[in-house]
Enzyme design. Structure first.
Site, PDB file in Angstrom:
ATOM      1  N   ASP A  66      36.980  36.678  41.584  1.00 26.70           N
ATOM      2  CA  ASP A  66      37.736  37.299  42.442  1.00 26.70           C
ATOM      3  C   ASP A  66      38.134  38.947  42.023  1.00 26.70           C
ATOM      4  O   ASP A  66      37.833  38.986  43.330  1.00 26.70           O
ATOM      5  CB  ASP A  66      38.624  35.784  42.362  1.00 26.70           C
ATOM      6  CG  ASP A  66      39.471  35.502  42.028  1.00 26.70           C
ATOM      7  OD1 ASP A  66      40.514  35.644  42.105  1.00 26.70           O
ATOM      8  OD2 ASP A  66      39.286  36.142  40.472  1.00 26.70           O
ATOM      9  N   HIS A 107      38.902  42.355  44.782  1.00 30.35           N
ATOM     10  CA  HIS A 107      38.231  41.602  45.358  1.00 30.35           C
ATOM     11  C   HIS A 107      36.505  42.166  45.808  1.00 30.35           C
ATOM     12  O   HIS A 107      36.962  43.057  46.816  1.00 30.35           O
ATOM     13  CB  HIS A 107      39.264  41.021  46.248  1.00 30.35           C
ATOM     14  CG  HIS A 107      39.499  39.959  45.329  1.00 30.35           C
ATOM     15  ND1 HIS A 107      40.153  39.697  44.733  1.00 30.35           N
ATOM     16  CD2 HIS A 107      39.498  38.809  46.064  1.00 30.35           C
ATOM     17  CE1 HIS A 107      40.850  38.633  44.492  1.00 30.35           C
ATOM     18  NE2 HIS A 107      40.577  38.050  45.127  1.00 30.35           N
ATOM     19  N   GLU A 138      41.072  42.479  48.453  1.00 35.86           N
ATOM     20  CA  GLU A 138      41.700  40.936  49.056  1.00 35.86           C
ATOM     21  C   GLU A 138      42.060  41.417  50.708  1.00 35.86           C
ATOM     22  O   GLU A 138      40.936  40.070  50.839  1.00 35.86           O
ATOM     23  CB  GLU A 138      42.383  40.622  47.584  1.00 35.86           C
ATOM     24  CG  GLU A 138      42.588  39.326  48.209  1.00 35.86           C
ATOM     25  CD  GLU A 138      43.808  38.542  46.989  1.00 35.86           C
ATOM     26  OE1 GLU A 138      43.151  38.087  46.837  1.00 35.86           O
ATOM     27  OE2 GLU A 138      44.157  39.309  46.451  1.00 35.86           O
ATOM     28  N   ARG A 169      44.849  40.192  37.326  1.00 31.48           N
ATOM     29  CA  ARG A 169      45.891  39.097  37.433  1.00 31.48           C
ATOM     30  C   ARG A 169      45.523  38.038  36.380  1.00 31.48           C
ATOM     31  O   ARG A 169      44.301  38.233  36.542  1.00 31.48           O
ATOM     32  CB  ARG A 169      46.159  38.848  38.845  1.00 31.48           C
ATOM     33  CG  ARG A 169      45.168  38.147  39.992  1.00 31.48           C
ATOM     34  CD  ARG A 169      46.050  38.184  41.553  1.00 31.48           C
ATOM     35  NE  ARG A 169      44.921  37.402  42.232  1.00 31.48           N
ATOM     36  CZ  ARG A 169      44.569  37.088  43.645  1.00 31.48           C
ATOM     37  NH1 ARG A 169      45.490  38.474  43.736  1.00 31.48           N
ATOM     38  NH2 ARG A 169      44.097  36.761  44.153  1.00 31.48           N
ATOM     39  N   ASP A 170      46.564  37.254  36.915  1.00 36.78           N
ATOM     40  CA  ASP A 170      46.516  35.975  35.995  1.00 36.78           C
ATOM     41  C   ASP A 170      45.314  35.125  36.549  1.00 36.78           C
ATOM     42  O   ASP A 170      45.639  34.158  37.441  1.00 36.78           O
ATOM     43  CB  ASP A 170      47.889  35.316  35.793  1.00 36.78           C
ATOM     44  CG  ASP A 170      48.422  35.412  37.128  1.00 36.78           C
ATOM     45  OD1 ASP A 170      49.507  35.058  37.273  1.00 36.78           O
ATOM     46  OD2 ASP A 170      47.838  35.480  38.151  1.00 36.78           O
ATOM     47  N   GLU A 171      44.616  35.553  37.030  1.00 40.35           N
ATOM     48  CA  GLU A 171      43.237  34.599  37.718  1.00 40.35           C
ATOM     49  C   GLU A 171      41.902  34.966  37.578  1.00 40.35           C
ATOM     50  O   GLU A 171      41.648  34.496  36.282  1.00 40.35           O
ATOM     51  CB  GLU A 171      42.872  34.835  40.038  1.00 40.35           C
ATOM     52  CG  GLU A 171      43.044  33.887  40.323  1.00 40.35           C
ATOM     53  CD  GLU A 171      42.814  33.708  41.750  1.00 40.35           C
ATOM     54  OE1 GLU A 171      42.421  32.588  42.559  1.00 40.35           O
ATOM     55  OE2 GLU A 171      44.016  34.434  42.166  1.00 40.35           O
TER      56      GLU A 171
HETATM   57  C1  BGC Z   1      41.286  34.237  45.411  1.00 40.41           C
HETATM   58  C2  BGC Z   1      39.714  34.387  46.145  1.00 40.41           C
HETATM   59  C3  BGC Z   1      39.470  33.195  46.875  1.00 40.41           C
HETATM   60  C4  BGC Z   1      40.767  32.232  47.136  1.00 40.41           C
HETATM   61  C5  BGC Z   1      40.599  30.907  48.259  1.00 40.41           C
HETATM   62  C6  BGC Z   1      41.851  33.566  46.279  1.00 40.41           C
HETATM   63  O1  BGC Z   1      43.459  33.231  44.996  1.00 40.41           O
HETATM   64  O2  BGC Z   1      41.655  35.314  44.917  1.00 40.41           O
HETATM   65  O3  BGC Z   1      38.828  35.254  45.581  1.00 40.41           O
HETATM   66  O4  BGC Z   1      38.656  32.923  46.980  1.00 40.41           O
HETATM   67  O5  BGC Z   1      41.705  32.380  46.780  1.00 40.41           O
HETATM   68  O6  BGC Z   1      41.431  30.492  47.890  1.00 40.41           O
END
Ligand code: BGC
Length: 772
Positions: free
Chosen positions: A345, A655, A634, A349-351
């Site tokens: 995504d 994103h 995003e 960040r922490d993802e």
């Molecule tokens: C992500 C997205 C994802 C979404 C769904 C977000 O935190 O960055 O890529 O599709 O959550 O909830």
């Protein structure tokens, strides 16, 4: 050896070894070493190697290969990639030394955020497995005789960054290793796609000092990657590099949107003249780097190094509209920055997770822009590995929550997201003619659509509102709701979920027929018809208005033919009203947006589609470009019209989801559409949507059959459309609404110039007039 079928691949002699110097996650990094003697160096000497954690290998002090973040990221419970390298040139007769550096990586450094942040996701101990073979046999293999030591890497992590102390550069292997006989060798698989590699480095485009006197370098492009620098200064001084995607309205360096990702590099000098550094086991998402230089330290040079698995570009699209060209460029960079081993995504960040929803909307665009076939195949295998017993597909793969449901509950089973298991393989069939991936993923697809049906045991899906509950759905994530004091309608989860049940059930039925699974094809086609009828009954009023009366409902229902023909004229009116209600701006989120413009064209409103696409206010694609974006945001309103930054709690500037509009630029505007019945562009459907403000438009795509080109210019109401088809390719030109007097290669088209016209390979010049 790596391209051998599993059964043909020689069994591993090596065993997974664990360094006794491993202090655990977040501590100083270990390495393993072996000294070995060779009488001679076989020309076919080959190293195959992997690790739990990340590795970097050196033979006689020379790095093996240029691949990054090896062995890569997969669903480690079931799949661990290994790489194979020819090493004859690195070996010598006599004594050799091999070192394998180990980093925490995705395996055990922090994954996830806030309350669900976790370490040791796939294990708490690092390990290495390696062997050098030749046709003559095994020359070296990891076993209990290997030694271990500590690296100059004091701490490392994907989100964390890296702390490196160059004073510790001399490596001593003073401890041993233990063999982990419990490690499942069967999980080892050859890395299934191209390696992550460095791309061309970027020099600073600008530089300024902030209020604290720190250097801030602007590299002019938001990337996924890292900085590389050379400094000169006293021993023991520590240089700190921080990263950010933006400077805010006051010109202040701002990375609050990184959340708990530290994303810093701390380099301690050994202090004997200029010394260079770039990190080993991490990457960042950034455009700006802020450097703190202690007294006496000089920055000799610094550059930003993008890294990516997307290394072979296959798609080009240019127009006469500078903002649109930049939007395409931003999509390219978002793909590069989010194609780092896994389709993520975001990179900052922490993802940084393999979110399925983002992947499914972006996959067709990704296949146009970069060669990404094997990249997706690898990821789909992780998606299948992470599929839950009841058929639910994980929200992201590789899935760090699998096996950690006690702390991270219910990260699976959302419509619009899980449908990636049907839609991504279909994109690979359409773009690359890959029947094998349809075959391989079909059982998982079938289990998914049966799971969605089971959410409410029927054609109308009623997702629970509560996150983590079975069948929870993201709906149309980030769909603009308008001003809080006077919100505009948005689609209900039940409608979006039911639409996706229809989309995936109908598609899985089609794939079943294509694969010859007649019984499944019949069962699922029947079920799709049930869902369609139920949708029409539940969500379409007799007046033709869709009950939620929002842009996403109309866009998805129109693109997927869910509206009965007799209600289409009314639905068309209501759809247009939703655009007018939004003052001609976008009212769709992650799943509605890719359907918005194709739906407007489909109902004969190309001008309205052009107006929505080209308007420059928020929410809109060109708004962010005008605000200086160099990747896709995003959120539509990541930076508001007043320059203020949206809440950093979830605000990524990189994103790719909204970059999915590029599929429409290729297939709609340039008119270059693959034909799923004759996939891989063996046959092309040509129906350009002429938007005079974009003239001249030029698109090119390197398909499996060769380069295809399509482009048009407009002069008044006269359009000249030039197409080039590689050998063996055919096409059908279908003029759209308001396109007449079609002449192909000097010949008037049949049906009074309204075509369609079949085209053989080669170059064709098509002219027509815009009417009405
Ligand atoms: C992500 C997205 C994802 C979404 C769904 C977000 O935190 O960055 O890529 O599709 O959550 O909830």
């Amino acid at each position: 050896m790596s391209d051998l079928t599993p059964s043909a691949r020689p069994a591993w002699t090596a065993r997974l070894i664990r360094p006794q110097t491993d202090l655990g996650v977040g501590e100083r990094a270990p390495f393993v070493r072996q000294t070995f003697t060779l009488d001679s160096v076989p020309a076919d000497a080959e190293l195959r190697i992997s690790a739990q954690g990340l590795y970097r290998c050196f033979i006689n002090g020379q790095r093996v290969g240029q691949d990054l973040l090896t062995p890569g990221w997969t669903s480690y419970q079931d799949r661990l990639s290994f790489q194979t390298y020819p090493v004859e040139s690195l070996l010598r007769s006599g004594e050799n030394v091999i070192d394998i550096w180990l980093g925490d990586g995705w395996f055990r450094s922090q994954m996830l955020w806030k309350k669900i942040a976790q370490v040791n996701t796939w294990g708490d101990q690092l390990g290495a497995i390696a062997e050098i073979r030749s046709a003559a046999g095994v020359l070296l293999a990891t076993d209990h005789t290997w030694r271990s030591g500590l690296l100059p890497i004091l701490k490392n992590g994907i989100y964390f960054g890296e702390d490196f102390d160059a004073r510790e550069a001399t490596l001593t292997a003073s401890a041993g290793c233990s063999v982990d006989e419990t490690f499942a060798l069967a999980t080892l698989i050859p890395h299934e796609t191209g390696a992550v590699r460095e791309l061309e480095a970027l020099a600073p485009a600008a530089h300024f000092f902030d209020a604290e006197g720190r250097s801030v370098y602007d590299f002019g492009q938001n990337i996924g990657g890292y900085v590389a620098f050379t400094v000169d200064g006293p021993r023991g001084a520590t240089v700190v590099v921080q990263h950010a995607e933006i400077v805010d309205a006051d010109g202040v360096f701002n990375n609050t949107n990184y959340r708990s990702a530290r994303a810093e590099l701390h380099y301690t000098l050994k202090g004997d003249g200029p010394e260079s550094y770039r990190p080993h086991f991490t990457f960042q998402g950034f455009r700006y780097a802020r450097v703190s230089l202690p007294a006496g330290v000089r920055m000799v040079s610094i550059e930003a190094v993008p890294i990516s698995s997307a290394t072979r570009r296959t798609g080009w699209l240019s127009t006469g509209h500078a903002l649109v060209n930049r939007l395409v460029e931003n999509t390219l960079w978002s793909q590069r920055g989010n194609f780092i081993e896994v389709p993520t995504d975001c990179p900052q960040r922490d993802e940084r997770l393999g979110w399925t929803g983002d992947a499914q909307v972006f996959a067709p665009t990704a296949c146009f822009l970069f060669e990404s076939h094997s990249f997706w195949v690898k990821w789909l295998r992780d998606v299948m590995a992470d599929q839950r017993p009841d058929g639910a597909i994980a929200h992201f793969s590789p899935d760090p929550t699998r096996g950690h449901e006690d702390t991270a509950k219910g990260f699976f089973g959302s419509t619009g997201w899980g449908d990636a298991i049907c839609l991504v393989p279909w994109a690979l069939w359409t773009h690359y003619g890959d029947r094998a991936i349809l075959q391989e993923t079909f059982p998982a697809m079938r289990r998914w659509v049966d799971f969605v049906w089971s959410i409410s045991n029927g054609p109308i899906v009623q997702p629970p509102r509560q996150w983590g509950e079975r069948g929870f759905s993201f709906g149309d994530w980030l769909q603009p709701g308008g001003p809080t004091e006077k919100p505009v309608p948005t689609i209900g989860d039940d409608a979006s979920a039911t639409i996706y049940l229809y989309i995936s059930t109908a598609l899985t039925a089609r794939i079943a027929a294509l694969l010859g699974h007649e019984a499944d094809a019949a069962r699922l086609a029947d079920r799709a018809a049930q869902v369609k009828a139920a949708f029409q009954h539940e969500f379409i009023a007799p007046s033709g208005r869709l009950v939620y009366d929002d842009q996403t409902s109309y866009a998805l229902a129109i693109v997927h033919d869910l509206i009965p023909a007799h209600l289409l004229p009314a639905a068309r009116r209501h759809f247009k009203a939703t655009i007018a209600r939004a003052e001609g701006r976008i009212g769709t989120g992650f799943i509605g947006t890719p359907a918005l413009l194709p739906a407007l064209v489909k109902i004969g409103e190309p001008e309205l589609a052009a107006a929505v696409f080209l308007q420059e206010e928020v929410p809109g694609w060109l708004y962010q470009v005008k605000r200086g974006a160099t990747t896709i945001w995003e959120r539509w309103d990541a930076i508001r019209a007043d320059g203020s930054v949206f809440d950093p709690a979830m605000n990524s500037y990189n994103h790719y989801a909204y970059g999915a509009v590029c599929q429409w630029l290729f297939e709609g505007v340039a008119g270059l559409r693959p034909d799923a019945d004759r996939p891989a562009f063996r046959h092309v459907e040509l129906s350009p949507v002429i938007i005079p403000a974009l003239s001249p438009v030029q698109a090119a795509h390197d398909s499996l059959h060769g380069r295809i080109e399509a482009g048009w210019t407009v002069d008044g109401d006269a359009v000249r459309y030039t197409v080039t088809l590689p050998p063996g390719c055919t096409a059908t030109f279908r003029p759209g609404a308001g396109q007449a007097d079609v002449v192909v290669d000097g010949q008037a088209a049949a049906n009074a110039g309204t075509g369609p016209v079949e085209l053989a390979d080669g170059r064709h010049v098509i002219t027509f007039r815009l009417i009405g």
